[in-house]
Motif scaffolding. Structure first.
Motif, PDB file in Angstrom:
ATOM      1  N   PHE A  37      27.780   4.675 -39.263  1.00 39.60           N
ATOM      2  CA  PHE A  37      27.943   3.788 -40.235  1.00 39.60           C
ATOM      3  C   PHE A  37      29.168   2.664 -38.999  1.00 39.60           C
ATOM      4  CE2 PHE A  37      32.843   3.086 -41.081  1.00 39.60           C
ATOM      5  CZ  PHE A  37      32.359   2.358 -42.674  1.00 39.60           C
ATOM      6  N   CYS A  38      29.450   3.771 -38.141  1.00 38.06           N
ATOM      7  CA  CYS A  38      29.963   2.344 -37.277  1.00 38.06           C
ATOM      8  C   CYS A  38      29.051   1.669 -36.919  1.00 38.06           C
ATOM      9  CB  CYS A  38      30.345   2.902 -35.608  1.00 38.06           C
ATOM     10  SG  CYS A  38      32.309   4.618 -36.742  1.00 38.06           S
ATOM     11  N   ALA A  39      27.671   2.134 -36.309  1.00 37.72           N
ATOM     12  CA  ALA A  39      27.079   1.070 -35.653  1.00 37.72           C
ATOM     13  C   ALA A  39      26.716   0.305 -36.543  1.00 37.72           C
ATOM     14  CB  ALA A  39      25.407   2.130 -35.322  1.00 37.72           C
ATOM     15  N   GLY A  40      26.656   0.256 -37.720  1.00 36.54           N
ATOM     16  CA  GLY A  40      26.416  -0.954 -39.420  1.00 36.54           C
ATOM     17  C   GLY A  40      27.465  -1.227 -38.932  1.00 36.54           C
ATOM     18  N   ARG A  41      28.455  -1.365 -38.781  1.00 35.35           N
ATOM     19  CA  ARG A  41      29.939  -2.079 -39.223  1.00 35.35           C
ATOM     20  C   ARG A  41      29.852  -3.345 -38.499  1.00 35.35           C
ATOM     21  NH1 ARG A  41      33.281  -0.712 -43.016  1.00 35.35           N
ATOM     22  NH2 ARG A  41      34.978  -1.458 -42.207  1.00 35.35           N
ATOM     23  N   SER A  42      30.510  -4.854 -39.523  1.00 35.38           N
ATOM     24  CA  SER A  42      30.169  -5.769 -38.755  1.00 35.38           C
ATOM     25  C   SER A  42      31.488  -6.243 -38.518  1.00 35.38           C
ATOM     26  CB  SER A  42      30.243  -7.187 -39.583  1.00 35.38           C
ATOM     27  OG  SER A  42      31.126  -6.582 -41.052  1.00 35.38           O
ATOM     28  N   ASP A  43      32.906  -5.625 -39.099  1.00 32.63           N
ATOM     29  CA  ASP A  43      34.403  -5.541 -38.369  1.00 32.63           C
ATOM     30  C   ASP A  43      34.620  -4.439 -37.341  1.00 32.63           C
ATOM     31  OD1 ASP A  43      36.591  -6.739 -38.200  1.00 32.63           O
ATOM     32  OD2 ASP A  43      37.843  -6.675 -40.775  1.00 32.63           O
ATOM     33  N   PRO A  44      35.074  -5.194 -36.782  1.00 33.64           N
ATOM     34  CA  PRO A  44      35.746  -3.985 -35.120  1.00 33.64           C
ATOM     35  C   PRO A  44      36.548  -3.403 -36.119  1.00 33.64           C
ATOM     36  CG  PRO A  44      35.251  -5.750 -34.598  1.00 33.64           C
ATOM     37  CD  PRO A  44      34.422  -6.288 -35.669  1.00 33.64           C
ATOM     38  N   CYS A  45      37.331  -4.356 -36.443  1.00 36.95           N
ATOM     39  CA  CYS A  45      39.008  -3.537 -36.703  1.00 36.95           C
ATOM     40  C   CYS A  45      38.867  -3.481 -38.006  1.00 36.95           C
ATOM     41  CB  CYS A  45      39.950  -5.373 -36.612  1.00 36.95           C
ATOM     42  SG  CYS A  45      40.043  -5.673 -34.808  1.00 36.95           S
ATOM     43  N   GLY A  46      37.997  -3.013 -38.479  1.00 37.38           N
ATOM     44  CA  GLY A  46      38.043  -2.592 -40.022  1.00 37.38           C
ATOM     45  C   GLY A  46      38.226  -0.952 -39.973  1.00 37.38           C
ATOM     46  N   TRP A  47      38.359  -0.242 -40.955  1.00 36.77           N
ATOM     47  CA  TRP A  47      38.870   1.096 -41.614  1.00 36.77           C
ATOM     48  C   TRP A  47      38.652   1.904 -40.405  1.00 36.77           C
ATOM     49  CZ3 TRP A  47      43.432   2.759 -43.374  1.00 36.77           C
ATOM     50  CH2 TRP A  47      43.572   4.034 -44.404  1.00 36.77           C
ATOM     51  N   LEU A  48      38.333   2.770 -39.635  1.00 32.85           N
ATOM     52  CA  LEU A  48      37.975   3.942 -38.954  1.00 32.85           C
ATOM     53  C   LEU A  48      37.645   5.610 -39.950  1.00 32.85           C
ATOM     54  CD1 LEU A  48      38.493   3.833 -35.528  1.00 32.85           C
ATOM     55  CD2 LEU A  48      36.270   3.824 -36.298  1.00 32.85           C
ATOM     56  N   PRO A  49      36.914   5.463 -40.059  1.00 35.48           N
ATOM     57  CA  PRO A  49      36.741   7.250 -40.787  1.00 35.48           C
ATOM     58  C   PRO A  49      37.555   8.145 -40.362  1.00 35.48           C
ATOM     59  CG  PRO A  49      34.306   6.456 -40.242  1.00 35.48           C
ATOM     60  CD  PRO A  49      35.518   5.408 -39.654  1.00 35.48           C
ATOM     61  N   ALA A  50      37.392   9.446 -40.952  1.00 38.76           N
ATOM     62  CA  ALA A  50      38.367  10.510 -40.536  1.00 38.76           C
ATOM     63  C   ALA A  50      37.964  10.986 -39.431  1.00 38.76           C
ATOM     64  CB  ALA A  50      39.057  11.009 -41.711  1.00 38.76           C
ATOM     65  N   HIS A  51      36.105  11.317 -39.862  1.00 40.93           N
ATOM     66  CA  HIS A  51      35.392  12.181 -38.606  1.00 40.93           C
ATOM     67  C   HIS A  51      35.270  12.160 -37.069  1.00 40.93           C
ATOM     68  CE1 HIS A  51      36.313  14.233 -42.840  1.00 40.93           C
ATOM     69  NE2 HIS A  51      36.228  15.442 -41.944  1.00 40.93           N
ATOM     70  N   ALA A  52      35.276  12.330 -36.368  1.00 44.33           N
ATOM     71  CA  ALA A  52      35.062  12.243 -34.547  1.00 44.33           C
ATOM     72  C   ALA A  52      34.331  13.476 -34.118  1.00 44.33           C
ATOM     73  CB  ALA A  52      35.684  11.300 -34.008  1.00 44.33           C
ATOM     74  N   PRO A  53      32.880  13.413 -33.632  1.00 40.12           N
ATOM     75  CA  PRO A  53      32.385  14.432 -33.218  1.00 40.12           C
ATOM     76  C   PRO A  53      33.280  15.457 -32.243  1.00 40.12           C
ATOM     77  CG  PRO A  53      30.932  12.417 -32.506  1.00 40.12           C
ATOM     78  CD  PRO A  53      32.329  11.906 -33.410  1.00 40.12           C
ATOM     79  N   PRO A  54      33.391  16.664 -31.651  1.00 47.78           N
ATOM     80  CA  PRO A  54      34.598  17.469 -31.283  1.00 47.78           C
ATOM     81  C   PRO A  54      34.689  16.979 -30.156  1.00 47.78           C
ATOM     82  CG  PRO A  54      33.283  18.495 -32.873  1.00 47.78           C
ATOM     83  CD  PRO A  54      32.660  17.230 -32.891  1.00 47.78           C
ATOM     84  N   ALA A  55      35.641  17.154 -29.269  1.00 48.78           N
ATOM     85  CA  ALA A  55      35.166  16.074 -27.666  1.00 48.78           C
ATOM     86  C   ALA A  55      34.748  17.341 -26.747  1.00 48.78           C
ATOM     87  CB  ALA A  55      36.755  17.106 -27.321  1.00 48.78           C
TER      88      ALA A  55
END
Length: 836
Positions: A37-55
């Motif tokens: 999803f992030c790789a295909g986003r055109s707007d870098p300041c748009g809404w981010l998903p809630a989920h991210a990989p664990p540290a």
């Protein structure tokens, strides 16, 4: 991807984190889909998903072999082009993508390149992302110029931080609520409402949203399944609601927890964290079978979640759910509670199949986290102490503190085959009482230059040709890069944890040694599994044996060749005749004469040549009488040789069908073996070493005579009393029980062999899978076949069973993952056509 996918099924749902693509046969876990999803986003300041990989996920992927150790960025060309942009918007986009890939350090470096003069939205996202990674304090909600997405995300982050620290979150939630009001009627308004509800569910002291509100919001988000942000928000809400219900008091919370967890699974079917949550919810609801399935899938498809999933399986499978010292199953979510206790009491029947499998995977996963995994076993001592896994728990207790230098248990048991030293860690009851003495006593014979003329100087039990390869495969399964466990002789010879230095010096120039020393060295190399190399330092049949030393050296060469060609009808008879014909009248030849008739008989039996055996039997009768009458031969050694000789000669009546002679021979070899106990440390080992094959051969004999009950009684004695952690014994017990119609008993025996892992790991797991399949437990059968393949990556037979189970629709929830993983195995191209 083709070169890594076979290593671990978790590679498939996590594939976007590896190379920013998805496997067409397997939906990615939502946490991995975030990267797409992030790789295909055109707007870098748009809404981010809630989920991210664990540290720690990326480190776990490297340790598991799913990523190259250097972890180079693998991305499509169009993504790489965008990553080269140096403007503020491009840097922020790249940083957000790195964060979605779990590349936290890369993201931080990119964010720090953004100075204070960048546009307000970019600066606000920079400060928020650095804070969420713990690199600076969480900022206040930025001014309106920063834009609504980052303002709302900051307010939610502040509320979440307050919830995690146990502080009041009302103010931050009110700000978020106020900001979300500006999105009323908009698609993102529903997303924002769900995100606020998810945070509120985690906040102590806040009014808990009722289940109907959660249901309605999740329903509003499910109208467009192609909207990733909606699915992401719905998953965050459902997981938070399920966890909150599990934290609630009373059994009434189990129903909503299971409802929300099940709905979350629908959105994230390959997400291991979601599976863990579903397992906990099912367990709280009393559905042990559903919990078992979800834990098992989480163990296959997750990396960071694997230990917690396997601990859950252990708790379900053990005869009691008691956990020592309050050590719970690790939670599915950071900061979450332990998995719920089983309703209705903790005493449940043991599920040996699940217990053995979970334990095997627990010990074989992520070796760098070994201390944490051993703690899981130590905490469960009361539950596991009376099970087949008791020896593993004792080992975990012994090594959990001084774990440095401790090998995985299956290798530690056979440590003498690595570095010719006994283990100093294992409890004596966990040490194979016979097998490990062969290399130790052969090594002592080399150091002490023991003469072999009139007594047994080392045990009879020989190392099969597959032994080293099986040991190397086991080391690979356990992530133990050991040169000492290598099947390559040169590697073992040079390894610090392999050949002892003083032996290495002798092996460097064997031609300079006296012939007897070379023969003893050759026997030692065969004892540790290097039969071909043993041959190379010994004179072969083309060199005349001019004295007893030469005869013993030739006998050692033939022995190595005999072991090397096990399973093949090799033509060794001319070599045995050459050796025998060169044996003179010196009394030092007497023992070599008898042993030659024994080994020649075994070789002829392989080739099913009764006439040849009859010839050797006739010669051997005289040789045995001459040897046992020598004054230099003790009563003990005479008895051992007599038992050995009659055991070998039993092949003749076996092949000719002379049952009376077969019984008479068995009475001699088994009767003598039962009476011999030895009188010192050396002879006690020799007596035990002789007793094992004596009983083993008697088992085969009684089976041949149709006396299955007697054979079963003997094999049970062998397995449970004589050598309880010898896998070959348990394999034999499984085979006999299966033939007697005791399918459950056969499964137990195969699983005991599988629990020992080495040697015969691939066979034990495969046999257990076959029985599971016959009993209708296709899910456990699939797990056994997968473990067999771990020991045997090129194995066609277990791979075929996995494929056929899938094509017949019998694989469990993650059948697609298993099938796609199987199709990546090295042996896939060699499978025969599916028969339908």
């Amino acid at each position: 991807m083709a070169d890594i996918a076979w290593r671990d099924p978790a590679a498939l749902p996590l594939r976007p984190l590896i190379d920013l693509t998805a496997d067409p046969a397997v939906p990615p876990a939502l946490v991995a889909e975030t990267a797409l999803f992030c790789a295909g986003r055109s707007d870098p300041c748009g809404w981010l998903p809630a989920h991210a990989p664990p540290a720690g996920l990326r480190r776990a992927m490297r340790r598991s072999g799913l990523l190259d150790a250097t972890d180079p960025l693998v991305a499509p060309p169009e993504v790489r082009e965008r990553l080269e942009a140096d403007d503020p918007a491009g840097l922020l986009w790249a940083a957000r993508l790195m964060r979605a890939l779990g590349r936290r350090e890369d993201a931080a470096r990119l964010l720090r390149r953004l100075g204070g003069d960048v546009p307000s939205p970019v600066r606000a996202w920079r400060d928020l992302l650095l804070a969420e990674d713990g690199r600076q304090p969480l900022p206040r909600v930025p001014p309106e110029a920063a834009g609504l997405p980052v303002r709302l995300a900051t307010a939610l982050a502040r509320a979440g931080q307050a919830a995690t620290s146990g502080q009041p979150a009302a103010e931050a939630l009110a700000v978020a609520q106020s900001l979300a009001a500006g999105l009323a009627g908009d698609r993102l308004g529903v997303v924002a409402r769900a995100r606020i509800l998810a945070v509120r569910l985690r906040c102590p002291g806040e009014p808990v949203p009722d289940v109907d509100t959660v249901r309605a919001t999740a329903r509003d988000l499910s109208t467009d399944r192609g909207d990733f942000l909606a699915r992401d928000a719905a998953l965050a809400l459902l997981r938070a609601a399920a966890r909150a219900a599990l934290n609630g008091a009373g059994a009434t919370a189990a129903g909503p927890a299971w409802e929300f967890a099940d709905a979350a699974l629908d959105l994230d079917p390959t997400g291991a964290a979601t599976r863990l949550l579903a397992a906990d919810a099912a367990r709280a609801a009393g559905d042990r079978e559903a919990a078992r399935i979800h834990y098992r899938v989480a163990a296959r498809t997750g990396l960071a979640e694997r230990t917690a999933a396997l601990a859950g399986l252990l708790d379900l499978a053990a005869p009691t759910a008691a956990v020592e010292g309050g050590g719970p199953t690790p939670p599915a979510d950071p900061g979450g509670p332990a998995a719920p206790a089983d309703p209705g009491g903790s005493a449940v029947p043991a599920d040996t199949g699940e217990l053995v499998g979970a334990l095997a995977d627990l010990l074989a996963s992520d070796r760098r986290e070994e201390r944490d995994r051993l703690a899981v076993l130590v905490a469960r001592r009361p539950a596991l102490g009376g099970t087949v896994c008791a020896d593993t728990v004792r080992w975990a207790v012994a090594v959990r503190e001084p774990a440095a230098g401790a090998r995985p248990l299956p290798l530690e048991r056979y440590r003498p085959f690595l570095d010719l030293r006994p283990s100093e860690i294992l409890d004596p009851v966990d040490t194979p009482p016979v097998a490990i003495h062969t290399p130790l006593m052969s090594y002592a014979a080399v150091l002490e230059r023991r003469e072999p003329w009139f007594r047994e100087i080392h045990p009879q039990r020989a190392t099969a040709a597959m032994f080293r390869h099986e040991m190397q495969a086991t080391a690979a399964v356990y992530g133990y890069p050991s040169g000492g466990a290598s099947a390559d002789y040169r590697t073992w010879l040079a390894a610090p944890d392999g050949c002892p230095p003083e032996l290495r010096d002798r092996l460097a120039h064997p031609a300079d040694l006296p012939l007897l020393d070379r023969a003893l060295l050759g026997r030692l190399l065969s004892a540790v599994g290097f039969h071909a190399e043993a041959e190379q330092i010994l004179p072969g049949p083309d060199v005349p044996a001019r004295d007893p030393e030469g005869a013993y050296a030739l006998a050692s060469w033939i022995f190595a060749e005999q072991m090397l060609t096990t399973g093949h009808a090799a033509e060794l008879e001319p070599h045995f005749r050459t050796l025998y014909d060169q044996l003179g009248d010196d009394v030092r030849y007497a023992r070599t004469r008898v042993v030659t008739t024994i080994n020649a008989t075994v070789n002829a039996a392989r080739r099913r040549e009764p006439e040849t055996i009859a010839r050797w039997r006739k010669l051997g009768e005289e040789d045995l009488a001459r040897y046992t009458a020598l004054p230099e031969v003790s009563e003990f050694d005479a008895a051992i040789m007599t038992s050995r000789w009659f055991r070998a000669m039993g092949f003749l009546p076996f092949l000719t069908g002379d049952r009376d002679l077969l019984r008479a021979d068995m009475d001699r070899w088994l009767g003598i073996a039962r009476e011999l106990t030895g009188h010192d440390a050396h002879t006690r080992v020799i007596a035990a070493d002789n007793y094992f094959p004596a009983v083993e051969t008697a088992v085969r004999t009684h089976t041949y005579l149709g006396e299955r009950d007697t054979a079963l009684a003997l094999v049970d004695e062998l397995a449970e009393r004589i050598d309880p952690i010898d896998p070959k014994t348990w394999l034999t017990a499984g085979e006999l029980r299966y033939q007697a119609g005791d399918v459950g008993g056969a499964l137990d025996a195969y699983l005991r062999a599988a629990h020992l892992q080495f040697p015969y790991g691939r066979i034990s797991w495969f046999n257990a899978g076959q029985v599971h399949e016959q009993l209708g437990r296709a899910d456990l059968a699939a797990e056994c076949y997968r473990r067999s393949l771990a020991h045997w990556p090129t194995g066609v037979t277990p791979l075929r069973r996995l494929r056929d189970l899938h094509l017949r629709g019998r694989l469990p929830d993650d059948g697609g993952v298993l099938a796609a993983w199987a199709a990546s195995q090295p042996a896939w191209s060699g499978l025969p056509a599916f028969e339908g």
